[in-house]
Design a protein around this motif. Structure first.
Motif, PDB file in Angstrom:
ATOM      1  N   ASN A 104     112.859  18.757 -14.039  1.00  0.00           N
ATOM      2  CA  ASN A 104     112.374  18.642 -15.415  1.00  0.00           C
ATOM      3  C   ASN A 104     112.555  19.928 -16.210  1.00  0.00           C
ATOM      4  OD1 ASN A 104     110.657  15.986 -16.166  1.00  0.00           O
ATOM      5  ND2 ASN A 104     110.531  16.361 -13.960  1.00  0.00           N
ATOM      6  N   SER A 145     108.019  14.754 -16.263  1.00  0.00           N
ATOM      7  CA  SER A 145     106.883  15.662 -16.447  1.00  0.00           C
ATOM      8  C   SER A 145     106.132  15.245 -17.703  1.00  0.00           C
ATOM      9  CB  SER A 145     107.377  17.099 -16.587  1.00  0.00           C
ATOM     10  OG  SER A 145     108.067  17.255 -17.826  1.00  0.00           O
ATOM     11  N   ASP A 157     105.576  16.929 -20.351  1.00  0.00           N
ATOM     12  CA  ASP A 157     106.287  17.393 -21.549  1.00  0.00           C
ATOM     13  C   ASP A 157     107.536  16.579 -21.830  1.00  0.00           C
ATOM     14  OD1 ASP A 157     104.390  19.320 -21.968  1.00  0.00           O
ATOM     15  OD2 ASP A 157     105.554  20.949 -21.072  1.00  0.00           O
ATOM     16  N   HIS A 158     108.075  15.901 -20.823  1.00  0.00           N
ATOM     17  CA  HIS A 158     109.258  15.066 -21.033  1.00  0.00           C
ATOM     18  C   HIS A 158     108.909  13.594 -21.192  1.00  0.00           C
ATOM     19  CE1 HIS A 158     112.474  17.945 -20.958  1.00  0.00           C
ATOM     20  NE2 HIS A 158     112.015  18.507 -19.865  1.00  0.00           N
ATOM     21  N   LYS A 174     108.560  19.029 -28.462  1.00  0.00           N
ATOM     22  CA  LYS A 174     107.126  18.786 -28.480  1.00  0.00           C
ATOM     23  C   LYS A 174     106.591  18.741 -27.056  1.00  0.00           C
ATOM     24  CE  LYS A 174     107.534  14.961 -30.829  1.00  0.00           C
ATOM     25  NZ  LYS A 174     107.266  13.731 -31.613  1.00  0.00           N
ATOM     26  N   THR A 175     105.582  19.520 -26.780  1.00  0.00           N
ATOM     27  CA  THR A 175     104.916  19.448 -25.484  1.00  0.00           C
ATOM     28  C   THR A 175     103.745  18.478 -25.574  1.00  0.00           C
ATOM     29  OG1 THR A 175     103.379  21.252 -25.973  1.00  0.00           O
ATOM     30  CG2 THR A 175     105.535  21.850 -25.025  1.00  0.00           C
ATOM     31  N   ALA A 176     103.293  18.012 -24.412  1.00  0.00           N
ATOM     32  CA  ALA A 176     102.152  17.100 -24.376  1.00  0.00           C
ATOM     33  C   ALA A 176     100.921  17.768 -24.969  1.00  0.00           C
ATOM     34  CB  ALA A 176     101.901  16.648 -22.941  1.00  0.00           C
ATOM     35  N   GLN A 233     115.141  21.688 -21.951  1.00  0.00           N
ATOM     36  CA  GLN A 233     114.455  21.985 -23.197  1.00  0.00           C
ATOM     37  C   GLN A 233     113.625  20.809 -23.724  1.00  0.00           C
ATOM     38  OE1 GLN A 233     117.626  22.523 -22.550  1.00  0.00           O
ATOM     39  NE2 GLN A 233     117.773  24.746 -22.551  1.00  0.00           N
ATOM     40  N   VAL A 234     112.555  21.160 -24.413  1.00  0.00           N
ATOM     41  CA  VAL A 234     111.754  20.182 -25.150  1.00  0.00           C
ATOM     42  C   VAL A 234     111.418  20.774 -26.520  1.00  0.00           C
ATOM     43  CG1 VAL A 234     110.712  19.174 -23.093  1.00  0.00           C
ATOM     44  CG2 VAL A 234     109.549  21.050 -24.250  1.00  0.00           C
ATOM     45  N   LYS A 278     108.861   9.760 -26.712  1.00  0.00           N
ATOM     46  CA  LYS A 278     108.146  10.092 -25.478  1.00  0.00           C
ATOM     47  C   LYS A 278     106.761   9.451 -25.470  1.00  0.00           C
ATOM     48  CE  LYS A 278     108.808  14.655 -25.912  1.00  0.00           C
ATOM     49  NZ  LYS A 278     108.907  16.098 -25.553  1.00  0.00           N
TER      50      LYS A 278
END
Length: 427
Positions: free
Chosen positions: A272, A396, A398-399, A278-280, A275-276, A417
């Motif tokens: 995982n 994950s 965040d993903h 927006k994180t959770a 790059q992202v 997501k």
């Protein structure tokens, strides 16, 4: 009695040419020996090619959102005929949006020194008086106002968006959309008025006996040639290219992409570790929202169906190697996603033969693109998944755990997501 000596006044001590107060409207105010019609023409032709590419790739980016599919995909108010686009966005090649948006952002960054140099080269003309000597001259000045104002606005908002800085009021999407059309109006008018002259100057130079309209009438001694100035502009563009283009590539180029938010650091190893945006945590997705109580709701003619993650994992699983590509210009290499085909979920919802459009809703409760619409050709593509795993491991948080959308060639914001609901039907 000794004779009194006259002390010269200040004007007597100054050269004649400095006694008069000079303003930017006075041609003698501008004294750089670098300015000239040929110098400006070279910069103008570079901008002609680059800005045309920017506008075309910008229209492609607009089309990639399928703006007429559902109002949630395009929130531009009163767009009218400006909101046209020529075709439904395809799903192949799967790297299409990665290429077009990467070009759009990279070319925009690289053109910054050229744009600034071009504005500097013609700035004396912006202060010329009278403002309009004829109808044709008035039209030229208006086109110049639209061109300069539109270009500066588009570059500024675009560069801020790349850095994820939203200092301007309102939606970037709306502001950039309308700014692009204002810029285009000035751009087309200015090119129509000036392109023949620029080509003539580059081919034949200034006719003998005619003054260079952009050269300083009283230039200072030269410290840099015009070729040297062009070389400096080119070197600045090359530096921006090297320090930004790597956000679309893995490896050494990404490590030196220092000017973009998705470059300059090497990702840690792991399935995982890519790059992202927006994180959770940033959108307040708590573990309780995605735990055992989470259910995916699927709606269609068959009614409302609810599936746990375990039930989704028990369905036939499919894999697809697809990148994530975002409007800010950054992208990942292909990641191996695994999950349930959207077309299979459409069949369960009551569309076994011809999957329709789908409206996707996320657990995310605030922020942009927590809801998105996908076209029927995207749902039909066998690589379009409700992904449950990536690179051999569960998603994950965040993903997008417990489930996310992944569609070939779609902008990252449409790969929703933390999916909560899928509603299949004509939108």
């Amino acid at each position: 009695m000794p004779e009194r000596r006259r002390i010269p006044s200040l004007p007597d001590r100054l050269p004649d040419r400095l006694t008069a107060l000079r303003t930017p409207a006075d041609p003698g105010f501008w004294r750089s020996p670098v300015r000239g019609a040929r110098f400006t023409a070279v910069l103008g032709l570079v901008l002609l090619a680059g800005l045309t590419l920017l506008f075309v790739t910008g229209l492609l980016s607009y089309a990639a959102y399928n703006p007429d599919l559902d109002p949630v995909n395009d929130k531009t108010p009163d767009k009218g005929w400006l909101g046209f686009y020529l075709f439904a966005w395809p799903t192949g090649p799967h790297w299409l949006y990665r290429l077009t948006q990467g070009l759009h952002v990279t070319v925009g960054i690289v053109l910054v020194p050229v744009l600034l140099a071009k504005l500097w080269s013609v700035i004396p003309r912006l202060f010329a008086l009278p403002p309009a000597r004829s109808v044709g001259h008035a039209l030229e000045r208006i086109s110049l106002l639209l061109l300069v104002g539109g270009a500066l606005f588009e570059f500024l908002t675009g560069l801020l968006n790349i850095q994820l800085d939203y200092l301007f009021p309102g939606s970037f999407y709306t502001l950039h959309f309308y700014g692009a059309w204002v810029f285009l109006a000035g751009f087309v008018a200015h090119v129509a008025l000036k392109l023949p002259q620029a080509v003539r100057v580059l081919r034949s130079g200034i006719p003998r006996g005619e003054p260079d309209p952009l050269a300083a009438p009283d230039p200072l001694p030269a410290t840099l040639s015009r070729r040297g100035a062009l070389a400096m502009v080119g070197a600045g563009s090359l530096l921006l290219l090297v320090t930004s283009v790597g956000r679309s590539f893995d490896g050494p180029l990404r490590r030196i992409a220092l000017l973009t938010p998705r470059g300059g650091t090497e990702q840690k190893p792991g399935p995982n570790a890519f790059q992202v945006n927006k994180t959770a945590a940033a959108v307040r997705i708590a573990p309780a929202d995605t735990g055992e109580r989470w259910r995916l709701t699927v709606r269609g003619p068959a009614g409302e169906l609810r599936f746990s993650r375990a039930e989704l994992l028990a369905m036939e699983q499919h894999s697809a190697a697809l990148p994530i590509a975002c409007v800010e210009g950054w992208s990942t290499s292909d990641q191996l996603w695994r999950g349930v085909r959207l077309s299979d979920l459409a069949a369960l919802a009551g569309y076994p033969d011809s999957p329709p459009d789908v409206f996707v809703e996320s657990l995310q409760r605030s922020g942009s693109f927590r809801k998105a619409a996908l076209r029927d050709n995207q749902v039909r593509d066998g690589r379009s998944l409700l992904a449950l795993e990536v690179n051999g491991a569960p998603l994950s948080p965040d993903h997008g755990y417990p489930a996310r959308i992944i569609v070939p060639a779609a902008p990252g914001v449409l790969n929703t997501k933390w999916v909560e609901t899928l509603t299949f039907g004509e939108l």
